[in-house]
Scaffold this active site. Structure first.
Site, PDB file in Angstrom:
ATOM      1  N   ASP A  73      -1.883  -0.353  -3.448  1.00  0.00           N
ATOM      2  CA  ASP A  73      -2.139  -0.790  -4.833  1.00  0.00           C
ATOM      3  C   ASP A  73      -2.559  -2.267  -4.832  1.00  0.00           C
ATOM      4  O   ASP A  73      -3.527  -2.654  -5.495  1.00  0.00           O
ATOM      5  CB  ASP A  73      -0.872  -0.670  -5.701  1.00  0.00           C
ATOM      6  CG  ASP A  73      -0.320   0.743  -5.808  1.00  0.00           C
ATOM      7  OD1 ASP A  73      -0.394   1.315  -6.896  1.00  0.00           O
ATOM      8  OD2 ASP A  73       0.194   1.275  -4.802  1.00  0.00           O
TER       9      ASP A  73
ATOM     10  N   THR B  18       0.477   6.455  -7.928  1.00  0.00           N
ATOM     11  CA  THR B  18       1.164   5.854  -6.767  1.00  0.00           C
ATOM     12  C   THR B  18       2.344   6.707  -6.302  1.00  0.00           C
ATOM     13  O   THR B  18       2.545   6.878  -5.094  1.00  0.00           O
ATOM     14  CB  THR B  18       1.660   4.424  -7.113  1.00  0.00           C
ATOM     15  OG1 THR B  18       0.531   3.664  -7.520  1.00  0.00           O
ATOM     16  CG2 THR B  18       2.310   3.750  -5.923  1.00  0.00           C
TER      17      THR B  18
HETATM   18 MG    MG Z   1      -1.725   2.284 -10.515  1.00  0.00          MG
END
Ligand code: MG
Ligand code: AMP
Ligand code: MG
Length: 313
Positions: A57, A128
């Site tokens: 990320d 995620t």
């Molecule tokens: Mg995200």
């Protein structure tokens, strides 16, 4: 190339976002290959579950924001992972524009948009939780382009989409007034009503909203980007998320792509979110997205008291 210098800024932002999403996706795959995801928990004390952030990320966001900031220094960019170190490795700086995209003509309504009219909403890795759990096909890179209040353009890239050749990665784009690219629309089956929804952020009110549709099937997958792709590829008729939790960077690109293809994405009251730079990041009133449906009719199916309670608790 000559076209790059003369195209309206919205076309150049789209063309840069298409190329940048491809690089971000390769970073996301590379982090997974190392096996060391560098997970930290972003949740605050009021949250009931963890909100993971990984090295992928952080790195994908640095790549996207550094690349877009260099090309469009006066455009406001808001990324999920907050302030990023823009001092990135040279090979993370994407300089090219997608020339095939630039060959198209800019819709009249966006031709005169100025840098200060834009906000680019970046979710460098949507899904995620699924990425960390091995459901990598749910992961997308989302770059949403808002002009004033409206989600107008978007790029949704799937880093783990597998082509028949074995090659990984697919870029889907949409620009209102122009159309979409990177996929072929499939309509969902008639005679059924299939809902796509969260697999990790449900609660009692959300379940009550789901029940009100009497769906023939409910599919639970991760990510706002992936759920909208399920609508576009005929896997579901509606995306229902009757709880706060997703943010402007989750919905800007999916909304623009879906609506460029004739669908609709709103909150559960049927109102569009605003995407200017000063809006609150959270989408308090959830998400209702449809393709080939009477959107208002579906809003009306959710009991008023459920709609009223969502975002007020
Ligand atoms: Mg995200
Ligand atoms: P989901 O449909 O649960 O995969 O959520 C779509 C997007 O919204 C993902 O980026 C999630 O991380 C985010 N999201 C949804 N609900 C929450 C929540 N309660 N807390 C943090 N993020 C959320
Ligand atoms: Mg997300």
């Amino acid at each position: 190339m000559a076209t790059s210098t003369v195209s309206p800024i919205i076309m150049r932002i789209m063309a840069a976002s298409i190329k940048t999403s491809v690089k971000a996706a390769s970073i996301i795959r590379d982090v997974l290959k190392t096996g060391d995801l560098g997970i930290v928990d972003k949740s605050n004390k009021n949250d009931t579950q963890i909100d993971p952030q990984t090295l992928a990320d952080r790195s994908a966001q640095r790549c996207i924001i550094a690349s877009l900031t260099k090309k469009f220094p006066s455009v406001k960019i808001i990324g999920e992972e907050g302030d990023s170190d823009l001092n990135v490795p040279a090979d993370w700086l994407v300089e090219d524009l997608d020339e095939a995209f630039l060959q198209q003509s800019c819709p009249t309504e966006w031709k005169d948009a100025k840098p200060e009219d834009f906000v680019i909403w970046v979710d460098p890795l949507d899904g995620t939780a699924e990425y960390t759990q091995g459901f990598v096909e749910h992961v997308t890179v989302l770059i949403g382009i808002a002009v004033k209040n409206a989600a107008v353009g978007g790029v949704i890239h799937q880093p783990f989409y597998k082509h028949p050749s074995g090659e990984l990665g697919r870029t889907i784009w949409g620009l209102k007034g122009l159309g979409t690219g990177g996929f072929t629309q499939i309509l969902p089956p008639t005679g059924q009503f299939i809902i796509t929804t969260t697999r990790s952020h449900s609660n009692a009110l959300h379940q009550q909203a789901l029940n009100s549709f009497n769906a023939t099937q409910t599919i639970k997958v991760g990510g706002a980007g992936f759920k909208v792709l399920q609508l576009l590829e005929g896997k579901a008729h509606a995306y229902v998320f009757a709880t706060p939790g997703c943010k402007k960077w989750d919905t800007c690109a999916p909304e623009a792509v879906l609506e460029a293809q004739g669908g609709t994405l709103t909150d559960i009251d049927g109102h569009h979110y605003a995407y200017n730079a000063s809006v609150e990041h959270i989408n308090r009133k959830g998400v209702l997205a449809t393709v080939c449906q009477d959107h208002a009719e579906l809003v009306a199916k959710i009991p008023f008291e459920v709609r009223q309670a969502v975002g007020n608790k």
